[in-house]
Design a protein around this motif. Structure first.
Motif, PDB file in Angstrom:
ATOM      1  N   SER A  42     112.733 115.095  13.528  1.00 13.71           N
ATOM      2  CA  SER A  42     113.424 114.735  14.768  1.00 13.71           C
ATOM      3  C   SER A  42     112.642 114.978  16.056  1.00 13.71           C
ATOM      4  O   SER A  42     112.818 114.220  17.002  1.00 13.71           O
ATOM      5  N   PRO A  43     111.784 116.006  16.164  1.00 11.79           N
ATOM      6  CA  PRO A  43     111.106 116.199  17.457  1.00 11.79           C
ATOM      7  C   PRO A  43     110.278 114.994  17.904  1.00 11.79           C
ATOM      8  O   PRO A  43     110.254 114.673  19.090  1.00 11.79           O
ATOM      9  N   LYS A  44     109.637 114.312  16.980  1.00  8.38           N
ATOM     10  CA  LYS A  44     108.838 113.165  17.413  1.00  8.38           C
ATOM     11  C   LYS A  44     109.720 112.008  17.866  1.00  8.38           C
ATOM     12  O   LYS A  44     109.327 111.236  18.729  1.00  8.38           O
ATOM     13  N   HIS A  45     110.928 111.907  17.321  1.00  9.25           N
ATOM     14  CA  HIS A  45     111.846 110.866  17.758  1.00  9.25           C
ATOM     15  C   HIS A  45     112.557 111.260  19.055  1.00  9.25           C
ATOM     16  O   HIS A  45     112.838 110.409  19.894  1.00  9.25           O
ATOM     17  N   ASP A  46     112.833 112.561  19.209  1.00 11.60           N
ATOM     18  CA  ASP A  46     113.483 113.038  20.433  1.00 11.60           C
ATOM     19  C   ASP A  46     112.600 112.797  21.649  1.00 11.60           C
ATOM     20  O   ASP A  46     113.088 112.504  22.735  1.00 11.60           O
ATOM     21  N   MET A  47     111.302 112.929  21.466  1.00 10.50           N
ATOM     22  CA  MET A  47     110.385 112.710  22.566  1.00 10.50           C
ATOM     23  C   MET A  47     110.489 111.274  23.088  1.00 10.50           C
ATOM     24  O   MET A  47     110.414 111.025  24.285  1.00 10.50           O
ATOM     25  N   LEU A  48     110.704 110.330  22.201  1.00 12.13           N
ATOM     26  CA  LEU A  48     110.797 108.931  22.597  1.00 12.13           C
ATOM     27  C   LEU A  48     112.165 108.597  23.191  1.00 12.13           C
ATOM     28  O   LEU A  48     112.281 107.669  23.992  1.00 12.13           O
ATOM     29  N   ASP A  49     113.189 109.343  22.813  1.00 11.74           N
ATOM     30  CA  ASP A  49     114.548 109.062  23.260  1.00 11.74           C
ATOM     31  C   ASP A  49     114.911 109.755  24.569  1.00 11.74           C
ATOM     32  O   ASP A  49     115.947 109.468  25.147  1.00 11.74           O
ATOM     33  N   GLU A  50     114.076 110.666  25.054  1.00  9.28           N
ATOM     34  CA  GLU A  50     114.408 111.410  26.271  1.00  9.28           C
ATOM     35  C   GLU A  50     114.458 110.484  27.474  1.00  9.28           C
ATOM     36  O   GLU A  50     113.669 109.557  27.604  1.00  9.28           O
ATOM     37  N   GLN A  51     115.402 110.782  28.366  1.00  6.93           N
ATOM     38  CA  GLN A  51     115.516 110.031  29.604  1.00  6.93           C
ATOM     39  C   GLN A  51     114.479 110.551  30.589  1.00  6.93           C
ATOM     40  O   GLN A  51     114.056 111.691  30.518  1.00  6.93           O
ATOM     41  N   ASP A  52     114.076 109.701  31.534  1.00  8.53           N
ATOM     42  CA  ASP A  52     113.131 110.138  32.554  1.00  8.53           C
ATOM     43  C   ASP A  52     113.764 111.233  33.393  1.00  8.53           C
ATOM     44  O   ASP A  52     114.908 111.125  33.836  1.00  8.53           O
ATOM     45  N   ASP A  53     113.018 112.260  33.635  1.00  7.69           N
ATOM     46  CA  ASP A  53     113.490 113.390  34.427  1.00  7.69           C
ATOM     47  C   ASP A  53     113.198 113.115  35.901  1.00  7.69           C
ATOM     48  O   ASP A  53     112.092 112.758  36.275  1.00  7.69           O
ATOM     49  N   GLU A  54     114.207 113.283  36.759  1.00 13.25           N
ATOM     50  CA  GLU A  54     114.030 113.013  38.183  1.00 13.25           C
ATOM     51  C   GLU A  54     113.097 114.027  38.837  1.00 13.25           C
ATOM     52  O   GLU A  54     112.500 113.749  39.871  1.00 13.25           O
ATOM     53  N   SER A  55     112.970 115.207  38.252  1.00 13.88           N
ATOM     54  CA  SER A  55     112.106 116.211  38.843  1.00 13.88           C
ATOM     55  C   SER A  55     110.643 115.980  38.496  1.00 13.88           C
ATOM     56  O   SER A  55     109.763 116.643  39.045  1.00 13.88           O
ATOM     57  N   ALA A  56     110.370 115.082  37.595  1.00 14.75           N
ATOM     58  CA  ALA A  56     108.991 114.805  37.210  1.00 14.75           C
ATOM     59  C   ALA A  56     108.310 114.019  38.331  1.00 14.75           C
ATOM     60  O   ALA A  56     108.944 113.226  39.023  1.00 14.75           O
ATOM     61  N   PRO A  57     107.016 114.236  38.514  1.00 17.50           N
ATOM     62  CA  PRO A  57     106.313 113.493  39.566  1.00 17.50           C
ATOM     63  C   PRO A  57     106.279 111.996  39.233  1.00 17.50           C
ATOM     64  O   PRO A  57     106.283 111.607  38.068  1.00 17.50           O
ATOM     65  N   PRO A  58     106.266 111.147  40.257  1.00 15.35           N
ATOM     66  CA  PRO A  58     106.268 109.699  39.995  1.00 15.35           C
ATOM     67  C   PRO A  58     104.974 109.290  39.309  1.00 15.35           C
ATOM     68  O   PRO A  58     103.909 109.879  39.534  1.00 15.35           O
ATOM     69  N   ARG A  59     105.099 108.308  38.461  1.00 17.79           N
ATOM     70  CA  ARG A  59     103.931 107.812  37.749  1.00 17.79           C
ATOM     71  C   ARG A  59     103.102 106.922  38.640  1.00 17.79           C
ATOM     72  O   ARG A  59     103.629 106.154  39.452  1.00 17.79           O
ATOM     73  N   ARG A  60     101.816 107.009  38.479  1.00 22.87           N
ATOM     74  CA  ARG A  60     100.897 106.188  39.253  1.00 22.87           C
ATOM     75  C   ARG A  60     100.867 104.792  38.654  1.00 22.87           C
ATOM     76  O   ARG A  60     100.775 104.647  37.427  1.00 22.87           O
ATOM     77  N   LYS A  61     100.983 103.787  39.452  1.00 23.02           N
ATOM     78  CA  LYS A  61     100.970 102.416  38.962  1.00 23.02           C
ATOM     79  C   LYS A  61      99.530 101.984  38.741  1.00 23.02           C
ATOM     80  O   LYS A  61      98.673 102.161  39.590  1.00 23.02           O
ATOM     81  N   VAL A  62      99.292 101.424  37.580  1.00 19.05           N
ATOM     82  CA  VAL A  62      97.954 100.938  37.251  1.00 19.05           C
ATOM     83  C   VAL A  62      97.860  99.486  37.653  1.00 19.05           C
ATOM     84  O   VAL A  62      98.720  98.690  37.309  1.00 19.05           O
ATOM     85  N   PRO A  63      96.809  99.112  38.410  1.00 23.38           N
ATOM     86  CA  PRO A  63      96.701  97.712  38.853  1.00 23.38           C
ATOM     87  C   PRO A  63      96.392  96.765  37.715  1.00 23.38           C
ATOM     88  O   PRO A  63      95.899  97.066  36.723  1.00 23.38           O
TER      89      PRO A  63
END
Length: 57
Positions: free
Chosen positions: A36-57
């Motif tokens: 289950s841990p490998k599947h839980d990692m994929l099912d987690e919702q984005d955390d609002e406290s996480a820094p924003p992702r950098r957009k790749v051009p």
């Protein structure tokens, strides 16, 4: 070649340590639901406290 007493005692000590950790892991449930841990990692919702992702051009 024959094993000396020290070699035999060291081998038995290592075997007992290994068996001790194995019994501890079984008693504390370390091997339960290992998939289950490998599947839980994929099912987690984005955390609002996480820094924003950098957009790749």
């Amino acid at each position: 070649m024959t094993a000396t007493t020290a070699q035999t005692l060291l081998t038995l000590f290592i075997l007992l340590v290994f068996l001790g950790f194995l019994i501890w892991a079984l008693k504390t449930g370390q091997f339960k639901n290992i998939e289950s841990p490998k599947h839980d990692m994929l099912d987690e919702q984005d955390d609002e406290s996480a820094p924003p992702r950098r957009k790749v051009p």
